[in-house]
Motif scaffolding. Structure first.
Motif: not given
Length: 138
Positions: A90-101, A115-121, A133-138
């Motif tokens: 599952m992508t971090p976005l999919a996990v995040h979306t599921t928890i939000e639901l 959401l830390y998509e670039k860090k993968g968690f 929050w959405n943290n897309n830093k490397k």
């Protein structure tokens, strides 16, 4: 702690002993993650949960500085109320979306969701108030 999570998964990565009050909070987090695991039917990897103040400072965890220049811990990890997680397949976005639901449905507790998509968690915590929050830093 739950049928799929052991205390060791929530221990500090530096080997620090988890205080009993922190342990009780971590049990609550583990139960929330068990709800998520049961819903998605996939194992959850806990990258970071409890952090000692020393370890949190070492890795640059959340904090503020008071008027006297002292570091005050604000990270939910220090209080045993947070976990950074990964779900294989599952992508971090999919996990995040599921928890939000699950939060919206009332199946998981309201709290912080990062959401830390670039860090993968994904960060999830049980602070009791909504924080996103959405943290897309490397």
């Amino acid at each position: 702690m739950t049928k799929n999570f052991s205390k060791e998964e929530f221990d500090c990565n530096d080997g620090s002993e988890m205080p009993i009050n922190v342990y009780h909070n971590m049990v609550k987090v583990a139960n929330q993650l068990q709800t998520l695991r049961d819903y998605i039917g996939k194992p959850i990897q806990v990258n970071s949960a409890y952090r000692s103040e020393k370890y949190n400072a070492k890795i640059g965890g959340a904090h503020k500085i008071d008027k006297n220049g002292n570091r005050i811990e604000t990270s939910q990890h220090v209080f045993g109320r947070a976990a950074d997680i990964v779900v294989k397949g599952m992508t971090p976005l999919a996990v995040h979306t599921t928890i939000e639901l699950l939060i919206e449905k009332g199946d998981m507790l309201q709290g912080g969701l990062g959401l830390y998509e670039k860090k993968g968690f994904v960060h999830y915590d049980i602070r009791g108030t909504k924080a996103r929050w959405n943290n897309n830093k490397k």
